[in-house]
Enzyme design. Structure first.
Site, PDB file in Angstrom:
ATOM      1  CG  ASP A 161      -2.193  -0.870   1.347  1.00  0.00           C
ATOM      2  OD1 ASP A 161      -1.934  -1.781   0.557  1.00  0.00           O
ATOM      3  OD2 ASP A 161      -3.079  -0.935   2.078  1.00  0.00           O
ATOM      4  CG  HIS A 176       2.396  -0.091   4.399  1.00  0.00           C
ATOM      5  ND1 HIS A 176       1.989  -1.054   5.334  1.00  0.00           N
ATOM      6  CD2 HIS A 176       1.161   0.545   4.194  1.00  0.00           C
ATOM      7  CE1 HIS A 176       0.874  -0.771   5.960  1.00  0.00           C
ATOM      8  NE2 HIS A 176       0.210   0.177   5.170  1.00  0.00           N
TER       9      HIS A 176
HETATM   10 ZN   LIG Z   1      -2.513   3.339   3.126  1.00  0.00          ZN
END
Ligand SMILES: [Zn+2]
Length: 406
Positions: free
Chosen positions: A212, A357
């Site tokens: 992400d 992430h």
């Molecule tokens: Zn996010």
């Protein structure tokens, strides 16, 4: 007419004012030096001598009483330790609330979920109470403010999930308002309890890696290199505002066969903004991604798992399915290490959606107090995670591949 004696007086006055001016400027230079640099050593010595002299005087008068300066230092250290302890306690309450919220989201039955959410709410209130106690002169004041600013977002999130689970009680199992659409093969909602329901039908021995908050110039390409080395396909939930800056990186992700998902434009708490704003966030991101790679995402993931019924409706209107995750590696935390990320990721239950992430929090206003601003640990943990899963015979699939039976 100026007499000789007047001339002497004027000359004398000029001399005085010149010396006064140079005196002032000398004082100014001295002041700015001591502001910008540390105090000159001669001044320090003078102060120390003065202190020494003062304590000597006191000692001479009352030799039993220790020098006052030393006494003050002990008090300050004690106070600092108390402040530190208080701050640790406050942040621990916050972290507990955080953990309880995550645990509740994974529950199948509303009763235990609501119990956990109520506990989370209590912890959050305790955290808030403690953080409010710091005075502006405390060294923890600013950090406490960061928590105070963040707590309402968490309180909202707890309410969002409480509403969901309360509403769930009024339905029978698997009669989520979206189920009919799911059965019509149009919309998959992997965010609420349907997660388990849908996951049970996903391909066996598969695992979905998701990244992400990118594309990011620091980490995305390093992650792509590792994925390419093992021929692994992943899903990247990208942020529109990042795409607007780093379209070439998004193109590389796409060209290397990974799936692109929509993760909003500005990374807001979707549950806290109006339907119109949510619409803007989702649709604008669809367009900017399409402009960059010539294709639109099929999946949407809400930042911070913050969403409401409007979010799901709008996502559906935009032709998106919705997905959160089943495993949070917590690679975004300051306290995470390469080992902690590996440990959390390596869950061999089939069909997990793993959250990692490749970017950092794009919106500084919403920076979680425990969030790290580096993703180096994520990059460093990836080799081992992939190797271990492949050793166990797992296949890495994109989110669309995992749920292609729909
Ligand atoms: Zn996010």
């Amino acid at each position: 007419m100026i007499t000789q004696s007047n001339k002497i007086i004027i000359g004398f006055l000029i001399a005085i004012s010149l010396s006064a001016i140079s005196g002032i400027s000398f004082a100014l230079i001295k002041a700015s030096l001591s502001n910008n640099l540390t105090q000159s050593s001669s001044e320090n010595e003078a102060n120390q001598n003065k202190d020494y002299q003062e304590s000597k005087n006191i000692e001479n008068n009352l030799s039993v009483i220790p020098p006052p300066r030393q006494k003050q230092t002990i008090l300050t250290t004690q106070l600092l330790q108390q402040e530190e302890k208080k701050f640790k306690q406050g942040s621990e309450y916050f972290n507990e609330a955080d953990r309880l919220l995550a645990e509740a989201r994974d529950k199948n039955d509303s009763q235990s979920a609501i119990f956990l959410l109520n506990e989370a709410q209590k912890k959050l209130e305790q955290a808030d109470k403690i953080m409010q106690e710091f005075e502006p002169n405390s060294p923890y004041y600013q950090s406490a403010q960061n928590y105070i600013n963040y707590i309402p977002f968490y309180a909202d999130s707890i309410n969002q999930w409480k509403n969901y689970f309360t509403q769930l009680d009024t339905y029978q199992a698997k009669t989520h308002p979206w189920e009919t659409t799911i059965n019509n093969n149009n919309f998959i909602d992997l965010t609420y309890h349907n997660k388990q329901y849908v996951m049970a039908k996903a391909k066996k021995q598969s695992v979905v890696l998701t990244f992400d908050d990118g594309p990011s110039p620091q980490y995305t390409e390093a992650i792509l290199d590792i994925l390419r080395k093992y021929n692994v396909k992943a899903t990247f939930f990208v942020v529109g505002s990042q795409v607007s800056q780093y379209c070439p990186i998004l193109r590389r992700i796409y060209q290397e066969g990974h799936e692109i998902g929509n993760h909003s434009y500005n990374h807001p708490w979707m549950g806290r903004i109006s339907s119109e704003e949510q619409q803007q966030e989702i649709f604008q991101t669809q367009s900017i991604i399409e402009n960059c790679i010539g294709s639109k995402p099929r999946w949407f993931r809400s930042p911070y798992a913050s969403q409401n019924e409007s979010t799901l409706k709008i996502a559906h209107q935009a032709g998106l399915n919705t997905a959160l995750w089943t495993i949070d590696t917590e690679d975004w935390r300051k306290t995470s290490t390469t080992n902690s990320i590996i440990e959390k990721a390596l869950n061999y239950r089939s069909n997990n959606i793993i959250l990692m992430h490749d970017g950092v929090e794009p919106n500084p206003n919403f920076k979680h107090p425990s969030a790290s601003s580096s993703r180096s640990n994520t990059v460093q943990s990836l080799d081992i995670i992939i190797q271990r899963f492949q050793d166990k015979g797992f296949q890495f699939v994109t989110i669309s591949e995992a749920f292609s039976s729909y």
